[in-house]
Design an enzyme around this catalytic site. Structure first.
Site, PDB file in Angstrom:
ATOM      1  N   SER A  35       0.835  -1.202   0.000  1.00 21.24           N
ATOM      2  CA  SER A  35       0.000   0.000   0.000  1.00 21.24           C
ATOM      3  C   SER A  35       0.865   1.245   0.000  1.00 21.24           C
ATOM      4  CB  SER A  35      -0.899   0.024   1.238  1.00 21.24           C
ATOM      5  OG  SER A  35      -0.154   0.383   2.392  1.00 21.24           O
ATOM      6  N   ASP A  36       0.357   2.321  -0.596  1.00 25.31           N
ATOM      7  CA  ASP A  36       0.980   3.606  -0.347  1.00 25.31           C
ATOM      8  C   ASP A  36       0.714   3.951   1.104  1.00 25.31           C
ATOM      9  OD1 ASP A  36       2.325   5.981  -0.640  1.00 25.31           O
ATOM     10  OD2 ASP A  36       1.216   6.628  -2.407  1.00 25.31           O
ATOM     11  N   TRP A  37       1.545   4.807   1.675  1.00 26.14           N
ATOM     12  CA  TRP A  37       1.513   5.071   3.103  1.00 26.14           C
ATOM     13  C   TRP A  37       0.208   5.778   3.471  1.00 26.14           C
ATOM     14  CZ3 TRP A  37       5.112   2.369   1.462  1.00 26.14           C
ATOM     15  CH2 TRP A  37       6.202   1.955   2.217  1.00 26.14           C
ATOM     16  N   GLY A  38      -0.654   5.063   4.176  1.00 29.24           N
ATOM     17  CA  GLY A  38      -1.957   5.608   4.529  1.00 29.24           C
ATOM     18  C   GLY A  38      -3.018   5.342   3.490  1.00 29.24           C
ATOM     19  N   GLY A  39      -2.762   4.397   2.583  1.00 25.26           N
ATOM     20  CA  GLY A  39      -3.705   4.130   1.506  1.00 25.26           C
ATOM     21  C   GLY A  39      -4.724   3.041   1.800  1.00 25.26           C
TER      22      GLY A  39
END
Length: 745
Positions: A263-267
């Site tokens: 995941s992208d960070w916070g996605g």
């Protein structure tokens, strides 16, 4: 890094002991990797499986210490290895041995139109990541340049899916030879930063498959990418990081991807959707790792304790968990547990030279009236104007910000190259806003509090006595000027630069503009200046590379990887409405910002060709200090059957006085189709180096794939029988020859 090395040593010792007892065949690298994955998986508890599919710090995820399986460490890319940050914070850790080589931004790499430069890039950055003991480099980025306002375009490879697909493959392959995984991003449809967490993209399957997916597909199927990063945006109602259509149906079922989805960070936003949506490894879900008290906040991630709780309550089984853990184990075996990794290296002379070489080959000569370039500087007075001549460009712009050992500014590069033979003077001309720091790193203070009038007056006075005026301006990687998390406010240059350039051109006819940006900009003064050079964000060696081109030490050979429109209304995403989303629908439902891609497949030059508007500079454009003559194109036959190919060839001759490189571009035009098609589409290119008077033959092989479009109704690529035209050019608008051929039933 010392702590990690110690843990790895302990784990390795334990592994040797266990292997000697014959207990851990998954450690045996001579066994097939799937056998090793399945064996390791069979030894893990449910809790251990959950532990390896989410972060344990800002940039690492846990291993399985009991089994000697090490942690996995990621680092931001894709232009250099990010400085070390604190365990639970974005601020830098304050190390003194983590300065890197900054390579040119990927728009510059794409502008080389040279897969050899992409291979050199991947090899070099892979060696630096390996030296820093990183297992996953978060890059390269291949999202399509849909609008020149996207703040993150500088991290990507332009507007054309074929160009991006060809250029991404060598980067991935050479990077991974170092035992460092490429994490190709941001999958998919990350085409704007405005509303990036809430924009809900919808588009035709045809546009998805023809425009926005080919580079990702090539990275997976041809590049063999070991990991993929999901994007922040939604696609048809579901976030990309928990979207089964993107992550399962297309990525795994259609393309055969066997790596890990990160995941992208916070996605990630929902445990149930993350479980079933195809995500493997969760990072950065909006916690600093400390604020929840004594209990590790990372255990509160969506794929952590909440997942374990659902399993323990019998609400979900472990089928999806086993898939995720297997994908992460496979990634660990390929990287952290790869005992055939070469030694890495950092800031070597070879890396510095690679950065300079790639930058020099990517710089684009847009205009050169009267052949003012290359400059004859002997005994001349040179005036350099503009903030970007002195502003560091490796810091800022978001997560691609870097700490470098050295960054050569354009002014310093010009002084190094010409200082002994010419008189070089610098004046500011304009000043942008000054940021104080970035992720805890202090920025160089170049603040100037004088008024706009004072700075322009100073520049005009200095320009009167100069033989040449070199204006170095453009954008600057500050928020709203080529920067993650913000889009640009408009196409124009900020900080009153247009006025400065216009006034300088009234005083001195030898004004040369060096534009530093990762996006197209408007140029209302284009007819008033003698030359324009697109300098990109060119990394550690930016100043030297610019001086190489201005001096003629390097003959420019870069070609634009995207169109420069005259005005924003000439861009399909803006002409057809809805960017940055449907505001009326957003008012009704503030959770998401719906946006339908009405421009469909007509992105970049495809739209410009459709509306017949002349762009400021077309896709594929780039001048040289020499000249090239194209011969008559030839074909080995006049038609192909459904399973055949046609080979085209064309001779290119250097008719100038110096050596140079030319990129021959092949476009295909479908003369009659049952569905609307672009006027032409790039389907081949070849960069050739020619000495004065030298001639070479360039060859292209065209098959059914190059003639096909994606049929939504059939969910298949279709090549319709009929007449096609092969167009050979120096740019999308500079066609030098053509041939007609047919595809038979």
């Amino acid at each position: 890094m010392k702590q990690k090395s110690l843990l790895l040593a302990i784990a390795a010792s334990a592994t040797l002991l266990c292997s000697a007892a014959g207990l851990l065949p998954y450690q045996n690298t001579s066994l097939p990797i799937e056998e090793r994955v399945n064996d390791a998986l069979s030894r893990m508890t449910t809790a251990e499986k959950v532990a390896i599919i989410h972060a344990q710090s800002k940039f690492s995820s846990a291993g399985v210490p009991r089994l000697g399986i090490p942690e996995l460490w990621c680092t931001d890319g894709p232009h250099g290895v990010r400085p070390e940050v604190l365990w639970d914070e974005w601020n830098q850790a304050g190390w003194t041995n983590d300065s890197c080589t900054a390579f040119p931004a990927l728009t510059c790499l794409a502008a080389t139109w040279n897969p050899e430069m992409s291979a050199l890039y991947g090899k070099s950055i892979g060696e630096e990541a390996r030296y820093r003991e990183k297992d996953v480099l978060l890059g390269p980025g291949v999202n399509i340049y849909r609008t020149p306002l996207n703040g993150r375009n500088f991290e990507y490879m332009g507007e054309d899916p074929y160009l991006a697909a060809v250029m991404v493959v060598p980067y991935v392959q050479e990077l991974q030879k170092n035992g460092v995984a490429a994490c190709v991003k941001h999958y998919a449809l990350n085409n704007q930063e405005y509303f990036r967490h809430t924009v809900d993209v919808d588009l035709s399957d045809r546009a998805l498959y023809e425009i926005y997916l080919p580079a990702f597909k090539a990275a997976v199927q041809k590049g063999g990418a070991w990991s993929i990063m999901s994007s922040y945006n939604l696609y048809k109602g579901l976030h990309a990081g928990q979207n089964p259509r993107l992550l399962k149906e297309i990525l795994r079922d259609e393309w055969g991807f066997d790596g890990a989805v990160i995941s992208d960070w916070g996605g990630v936003h929902n445990t149930a959707q993350a479980i079933t949506g195809g995500l493997d490894l969760e990072f950065g879900s909006w916690t600093n790792g400390l604020s929840e008290g004594k209990k590790n906040a990372y255990d509160s991630y969506y794929l952590a304790d909440p997942y374990l709780k659902l399993i323990s309550e019998g609400k979900v089984d472990t089928k999806e968990l086993d898939k995720k853990a297997a994908n992460v184990l496979r990634l660990i075996f390929r990287t952290a547990m790869n005992n055939e990794k070469p030694f890495g290296s950092l800031n070597t002379p070879e890396h510095v030279e690679a950065a300079r070489r790639i930058a020099g080959e990517g710089i684009v000569l847009l205009k050169n009236e009267g052949a003012i370039l290359p400059l004859d500087m002997s005994g001349k007075k040179i005036l350099v104007v503009g903030e970007n001549a002195i502003k560091p460009m490796t810091v800022g712009g978001g997560s691609s910000s870097l700490k470098v050992r050295e960054e050569v500014s354009p002014l310093e590069g010009l002084r190094r190259r010409f200082g002994k033979v010419a008189e070089i003077t610098y004046v500011r001309g304009y000043a942008g806003e000054q940021l104080k720091d970035h992720d805890g790193m202090k920025l160089l203070d170049i603040s100037d509090n004088r008024s706009e009038e004072e700075m322009i007056s100073e520049a005009i006075a200095a320009a009167k006595n100069a033989d040449y005026v070199i204006f170095v301006g453009g954008l600057n990687k500050n928020p709203y000027q080529d920067c993650e998390n913000t889009d640009r406010a408009g196409l124009g240059l900020p900080y009153g630069q247009d006025k400065v350039i216009t006034e300088l051109s009234k005083i001195n006819r030898n004004v040369i503009v060096v534009n530093i940006s990762g996006n197209a900009v408007a140029m209302p003064w284009i007819k008033d200046v003698a030359a324009v050079v697109q300098g990109w964000y060119s990394g550690s060696e930016a100043g030297n590379a610019i001086a190489d081109v201005l001096s003629g030490d390097v003959n420019p050979s870069g070609k634009l990887p995207f169109t420069f429109p005259v005005r924003l209304e000439d861009v399909g995403a803006h002409a057809m409405g809805e960017y940055p989303g449907n505001a009326d629908a957003f008012k009704c439902n503030k959770d998401t910002m719906p946006e339908y891609y009405k421009d469909d497949i007509f992105v970049g030059y495809r739209h410009a060709d459709k509306i017949k508007n002349a762009p400021l500079f077309p896709f594929g454009h780039g001048l040289s200090y020499t000249s090239f003559e194209y011969g008559k194109p030839m074909a080995d036959k006049k038609q192909m059957d459904a399973d055949g190919t046609i080979t085209f060839s064309i001779n290119v001759k250097n008719t100038g006085k110096i050596a140079g490189k030319e990129t021959v571009q092949l476009y295909i035009s479908d003369k009659k189709s049952s569905l609307p098609r672009p006027v032409k589409e790039l389907k081949g290119f070849s960069k050739v180096e020619l000495a004065p008077g030298e001639e070479k033959t360039v060859t292209f092989i065209v098959g059914k794939e190059e003639l096909s479009y994606f049929d939504d109704a059939k969910h298949a690529w279709v090549a319709e029988p009929g007449t096609f035209e092969a167009l050979f050019g120096s740019s999308s608008r500079d066609i030098r020859g053509s041939l007609t051929f047919k595809l038979t039933d």
